[in-house]
Motif scaffolding. Structure first.
Motif, PDB file in Angstrom:
ATOM      1  N   ASP A 157      10.101 -13.220  -2.512  1.00 31.63           N
ATOM      2  CA  ASP A 157      11.174 -12.206  -2.546  1.00 31.63           C
ATOM      3  C   ASP A 157      11.539 -11.817  -3.976  1.00 31.63           C
ATOM      4  OD1 ASP A 157      12.513 -14.674  -2.898  1.00 31.63           O
ATOM      5  OD2 ASP A 157      14.408 -13.747  -2.294  1.00 31.63           O
ATOM      6  N   PHE A 160       8.827  -9.476  -5.151  1.00 32.41           N
ATOM      7  CA  PHE A 160       9.048  -8.128  -4.601  1.00 32.41           C
ATOM      8  C   PHE A 160      10.163  -7.421  -5.376  1.00 32.41           C
ATOM      9  CE2 PHE A 160       7.158  -6.574  -0.562  1.00 32.41           C
ATOM     10  CZ  PHE A 160       6.165  -7.512  -0.420  1.00 32.41           C
ATOM     11  N   PHE A 164       9.428  -3.994  -7.371  1.00 36.90           N
ATOM     12  CA  PHE A 164       9.956  -2.702  -6.920  1.00 36.90           C
ATOM     13  C   PHE A 164      11.245  -2.273  -7.615  1.00 36.90           C
ATOM     14  CE2 PHE A 164       7.468  -4.175  -3.178  1.00 36.90           C
ATOM     15  CZ  PHE A 164       6.460  -3.230  -3.296  1.00 36.90           C
ATOM     16  N   PHE A 165      12.040  -3.235  -8.075  1.00 36.62           N
ATOM     17  CA  PHE A 165      13.330  -2.865  -8.673  1.00 36.62           C
ATOM     18  C   PHE A 165      13.419  -3.213 -10.155  1.00 36.62           C
ATOM     19  CE2 PHE A 165      15.159  -4.205  -4.284  1.00 36.62           C
ATOM     20  CZ  PHE A 165      14.789  -3.005  -3.719  1.00 36.62           C
ATOM     21  N   THR A 206      -2.932  -2.621   2.589  1.00 39.29           N
ATOM     22  CA  THR A 206      -1.825  -1.694   2.871  1.00 39.29           C
ATOM     23  C   THR A 206      -0.891  -2.249   3.949  1.00 39.29           C
ATOM     24  OG1 THR A 206      -3.345  -0.474   4.277  1.00 39.29           O
ATOM     25  CG2 THR A 206      -2.924   0.439   2.097  1.00 39.29           C
ATOM     26  N   ASP A 207      -1.118  -3.472   4.392  1.00 34.18           N
ATOM     27  CA  ASP A 207      -0.100  -4.160   5.192  1.00 34.18           C
ATOM     28  C   ASP A 207       1.015  -4.658   4.283  1.00 34.18           C
ATOM     29  OD1 ASP A 207      -1.352  -3.841   7.571  1.00 34.18           O
ATOM     30  OD2 ASP A 207      -1.925  -5.934   7.853  1.00 34.18           O
ATOM     31  N   PHE A 208       0.704  -4.820   3.017  1.00 36.42           N
ATOM     32  CA  PHE A 208       1.682  -5.327   2.054  1.00 36.42           C
ATOM     33  C   PHE A 208       2.366  -4.204   1.290  1.00 36.42           C
ATOM     34  CE2 PHE A 208       2.381  -9.746   0.396  1.00 36.42           C
ATOM     35  CZ  PHE A 208       2.073 -10.390   1.580  1.00 36.42           C
TER      36      PHE A 208
ATOM     37  N   THR B  16       9.549   3.746  -0.168  1.00 33.22           N
ATOM     38  CA  THR B  16       9.978   2.627  -1.014  1.00 33.22           C
ATOM     39  C   THR B  16      10.554   3.117  -2.349  1.00 33.22           C
ATOM     40  OG1 THR B  16       7.815   2.218  -2.019  1.00 33.22           O
ATOM     41  CG2 THR B  16       8.279   1.042   0.014  1.00 33.22           C
ATOM     42  N   ARG B  18      13.793   3.481  -4.033  1.00 39.28           N
ATOM     43  CA  ARG B  18      15.213   3.117  -3.996  1.00 39.28           C
ATOM     44  C   ARG B  18      16.072   4.108  -4.767  1.00 39.28           C
ATOM     45  NH1 ARG B  18      18.067  -2.222  -6.505  1.00 39.28           N
ATOM     46  NH2 ARG B  18      17.090  -1.385  -8.375  1.00 39.28           N
ATOM     47  N   ASP B  59       3.197   1.987  11.649  1.00 37.40           N
ATOM     48  CA  ASP B  59       2.535   0.956  10.870  1.00 37.40           C
ATOM     49  C   ASP B  59       3.239   0.728   9.530  1.00 37.40           C
ATOM     50  OD1 ASP B  59       0.676  -0.922  10.865  1.00 37.40           O
ATOM     51  OD2 ASP B  59      -1.047   0.386  10.465  1.00 37.40           O
ATOM     52  N   ASN B  61       4.615  -1.194   6.311  1.00 39.63           N
ATOM     53  CA  ASN B  61       4.117  -2.373   5.600  1.00 39.63           C
ATOM     54  C   ASN B  61       5.284  -3.214   5.094  1.00 39.63           C
ATOM     55  OD1 ASN B  61       4.867  -1.250   2.983  1.00 39.63           O
ATOM     56  ND2 ASN B  61       3.245   0.228   3.433  1.00 39.63           N
ATOM     57  N   LEU B  62       4.925  -4.373   4.553  1.00 36.97           N
ATOM     58  CA  LEU B  62       5.933  -5.343   4.142  1.00 36.97           C
ATOM     59  C   LEU B  62       6.862  -4.772   3.070  1.00 36.97           C
ATOM     60  CD1 LEU B  62       6.602  -8.232   4.896  1.00 36.97           C
ATOM     61  CD2 LEU B  62       5.064  -9.018   3.110  1.00 36.97           C
ATOM     62  N   ALA B  63       6.307  -3.986   2.148  1.00 39.98           N
ATOM     63  CA  ALA B  63       7.129  -3.391   1.093  1.00 39.98           C
ATOM     64  C   ALA B  63       8.179  -2.474   1.712  1.00 39.98           C
ATOM     65  CB  ALA B  63       6.250  -2.612   0.122  1.00 39.98           C
ATOM     66  N   PHE B  66      10.920  -4.572   3.240  1.00 43.03           N
ATOM     67  CA  PHE B  66      11.750  -5.158   2.183  1.00 43.03           C
ATOM     68  C   PHE B  66      12.698  -4.103   1.617  1.00 43.03           C
ATOM     69  CE2 PHE B  66      12.350  -6.091  -2.379  1.00 43.03           C
ATOM     70  CZ  PHE B  66      12.972  -7.331  -2.291  1.00 43.03           C
ATOM     71  N   MET B  67      12.127  -2.955   1.268  1.00 40.66           N
ATOM     72  CA  MET B  67      12.941  -1.915   0.642  1.00 40.66           C
ATOM     73  C   MET B  67      14.000  -1.404   1.610  1.00 40.66           C
ATOM     74  SD  MET B  67      11.898  -1.555  -2.392  1.00 40.66           S
ATOM     75  CE  MET B  67      11.762  -0.039  -3.294  1.00 40.66           C
ATOM     76  N   GLN B  70      16.789  -3.986   1.798  1.00 37.85           N
ATOM     77  CA  GLN B  70      17.542  -4.162   0.549  1.00 37.85           C
ATOM     78  C   GLN B  70      18.383  -2.927   0.222  1.00 37.85           C
ATOM     79  OE1 GLN B  70      17.490  -7.401  -0.822  1.00 37.85           O
ATOM     80  NE2 GLN B  70      16.476  -7.449   1.150  1.00 37.85           N
ATOM     81  N   ILE B  71      17.790  -1.748   0.431  1.00 36.06           N
ATOM     82  CA  ILE B  71      18.538  -0.516   0.147  1.00 36.06           C
ATOM     83  C   ILE B  71      19.726  -0.403   1.099  1.00 36.06           C
ATOM     84  CG2 ILE B  71      18.434   2.009   0.137  1.00 36.06           C
ATOM     85  CD1 ILE B  71      15.396   1.679  -0.625  1.00 36.06           C
ATOM     86  N   THR B 104      10.796 -17.295   1.292  1.00 37.76           N
ATOM     87  CA  THR B 104      12.098 -16.630   1.289  1.00 37.76           C
ATOM     88  C   THR B 104      12.088 -15.158   1.711  1.00 37.76           C
ATOM     89  OG1 THR B 104      11.657 -16.239  -1.045  1.00 37.76           O
ATOM     90  CG2 THR B 104      13.100 -18.084  -0.517  1.00 37.76           C
ATOM     91  N   LEU B 105      10.933 -14.534   1.683  1.00 35.03           N
ATOM     92  CA  LEU B 105      10.915 -13.081   1.847  1.00 35.03           C
ATOM     93  C   LEU B 105      11.429 -12.622   3.220  1.00 35.03           C
ATOM     94  CD1 LEU B 105      10.184 -10.365   0.518  1.00 35.03           C
ATOM     95  CD2 LEU B 105       7.958 -10.543   1.609  1.00 35.03           C
ATOM     96  N   ARG B 108      15.071 -12.909   3.618  1.00 32.14           N
ATOM     97  CA  ARG B 108      15.810 -11.917   2.829  1.00 32.14           C
ATOM     98  C   ARG B 108      15.802 -10.547   3.511  1.00 32.14           C
ATOM     99  NH1 ARG B 108      15.658 -11.067  -3.596  1.00 32.14           N
ATOM    100  NH2 ARG B 108      16.733  -9.083  -3.591  1.00 32.14           N
TER     101      ARG B 108
END
Lengths: 318, 221
Positions: A157, A160, A164-165, A206-208, B16, B18, B59, B61-63, B66-67, B70-71, B104-105, B108
């Motif tokens: 986390d 990430f 991204f931030f 692209t799953d990630f 993604t 933000r 579909d 994705n993980l990003a 997450f975004m 979080q946003i 942790t991801l 979160r």
């Protein structure tokens, strides 16, 4: 008698041998094989790991051996002080080397990783495997890509968050240190006798990350990882993340030719994309098949039939 | 106007991006949309739309997961501070990773998603002892314990969900407290949640928001 290495080489050349190569990922199981009660004791000695790898390969007749202890080994080479050992599962990183931005600045890639104490048992293991496998069975090494390594150094986390931030300068500083580490690591493994480098990079799927970030961030860092060290023995691997979407750009831009699919990928589709340009490794999700022998056999048979049609496929379990 | 804001906000989240998402929210605020409307008419519907899209095989994705979480969590926190009166909280969830699990991801993502859905989260962190989950649920009067596991052995461990269930039984709390599990092993085996004796499972962090919210609403009845 034909060897695992010969089966692999035949598959890579698009030729058929007596059967398709079968790679088995037995790691922690080695402790049980040697009657060692804890993984901590098992992984404390490279001789144990090598002996168990050779014994399991002999017992089950598959085609490879692993030099991999556990994924956290790479974190140990970069300063991780504590690994958590479970009684019923793989060891895991408990201490994150990077806990603040300042830790990224301070992170030191060892000048010579082969002189690092955490490398000593790896080397012992590799030397035995090299001596005993005698080139008959490929020795596989597991190396984490620069885009993914930060996850075991700071937690997924936090990675990430930075990715991204966070500050791009800080992100790139960390990535360049991880890439430098990869270069040193791949050289050390090759020198010690590894035949196959499994290039582990879930961020190469692209799953990630979205396609745009795959192209703008993952791809340039994969180039930085791989171009200086060569790719002939490198296998593309994204963990459980699917890769069929990215095989084409990876082939075009990185020239990689071997792909270790995710158990979630459509193996037939993956094989079709790779076609005769390289090698596809079809993977079975054996977790879903625990305790279901008939289903497991049916799944294996289906994959073997698919593999045999036109070659260029090897089989692994996940 | 709100429809356009939701569409633009969602697009930024799915991209993604933000900064764009926050800019859209701040512009909406400046143009007179109330903080309450931003949360209840933009952020929550956007989150629910994302949950719906994922459940319909979009579909993501993980990003993006997450975004999005979080946003949404950040915007909600910022807007709630500007509310005329404190919003009604739907309920409280005790969240943590199972014993021996340091990942942790997922936790979160779930946490961010729940906060944006007006659910209080008590995050116990990683490697949480089973007794701790139950003690904290009792202390916070939480109807749901959410346990995240990234590895098969930590999901199936006798010190994970199975032990939490055992403690709930011993203390006669099963009617008051439900267990939701999630994480990679549950995707590999969709029946695993039954084996570890959870009440429900969620396929991903975003979907967990809906599963937990539904469970809380059901228990409130």
């Amino acid at each position: 008698m034909i060897t695992g290495m010969e089966r692999l080489v035949a598959a890579m050349n698009g030729e058929k041998s007596d059967r398709i190569p079968v790679f088995c990922n037995l790691l922690d199981q080695g402790a049980k094989e040697l009657g060692i009660s804890t993984l901590k004791e098992y992984y404390s000695n490279g001789e144990y790991v090598a002996e168990a790898q050779l014994k399991m390969r002999e017992k089950y007749g598959y085609d490879n051996v692993w030099s991999l202890f556990y994924v956290g080994k790479e974190a140990e080479l970069l300063g991780c002080q504590k690994i958590i050992y479970a009684t019923d599962g793989p060891p895991n990183v408990e201490h994150f080397v990077i806990q603040s931005d300042a830790d990224i600045e301070k992170l030191q890639v060892p000048e010579d990783i082969t002189s690092h104490p955490a490398w000593a048992e790896e080397l012992k293991c590799l030397q035995i495997l090299k001596r005993e496998a005698k080139g008959k069975y490929p020795i596989c090494a597991y190396l984490t890509a620069s885009m993914t390594l930060p996850a075991i150094l700071m937690g997924m986390d936090k990675w990430f968050e930075l990715l991204f931030f966070g500050s791009h300068d800080l992100r790139d500083l960390l990535l360049s240190k991880c890439s430098e580490f990869f270069h040193k690591e791949v050289t050390a493994y090759r020198n010690a006798g590894a035949d196959i480098i499994l290039y582990a990079n879930p961020f190469g799927s692209t799953d990630f990350v979205p396609k745009k970030q795959f192209q703008n961030l993952s791809m340039p860092w994969m180039k930085k990882d791989l171009e200086p060290v060569g790719i002939d023995d490198v296998v593309y691997y994204c963990g459980s993340s699917r890769m069929n979407n990215v095989i084409e750009p990876v082939m075009e831009q990185l020239n990689l030719k071997s792909f270790y699919l995710s158990p979630n990928d459509d193996v037939a589709a993956g094989k079709k994309i790779v076609a005769n340009r390289g090698l596809t490794c079809g993977v079975i999700n054996d977790i879903r098949l625990i305790g279901q022998k008939p289903k497991c056999a049916a799944k294996c048979n289906a994959l073997l039939r698919l593999a045999w049609q036109g070659g260029n496929l090897r089989l692994a379990h996940w | 106007m709100l429809t356009e804001i939701i569409a633009a906000y969602n697009e930024a989240v799915f991209d993604t991006d933000r900064d764009s998402a926050l800019e859209i929210i701040h512009c909406a605020l400046e143009s007179g949309v109330s903080p309450e409307d931003i949360v209840f008419q933009v952020v929550i519907p956007a989150m629910e739309l994302m949950i719906k899209s994922i459940s319909e095989d979009f579909d993501a994705n993980l990003a993006q997961h997450f975004m999005a979480s979080q946003i949404a969590s950040q915007v909600t926190e910022e807007m709630v501070a500007k509310f005329k009166k404190s919003p009604e909280i739907i309920g409280t969830v005790i969240l943590g990773t199972s014993h021996g699990d340091m990942h942790t991801l997922g936790k979160r993502i779930v946490s961010g998603c729940l906060r944006s859905l007006m659910i209080d989260v008590v995050d116990l962190g990683v490697n949480v002892a089973p007794e701790k989950f139950v003690d904290e649920a009792v202390a916070h009067n939480a109807p749901v314990i959410a346990i995240s596991s990234m590895m098969m052995h930590t999901a199936r461990s006798d010190l994970g969900c199975i032990k939490v269930r055992e403690i709930l039984k011993e203390r006669n709390l099963e009617a008051k407290i439900k267990i939701v599990v999630g994480g990679a092993p549950y995707r590999w085996d969709p029946n695993l949640y039954k084996i570890v004796q959870a009440d429900a499972w969620a396929e991903d962090g975003i979907t967990a928001g809906k599963v937990i919210k539904d469970l809380i609403m059901e228990m409130k009845k």
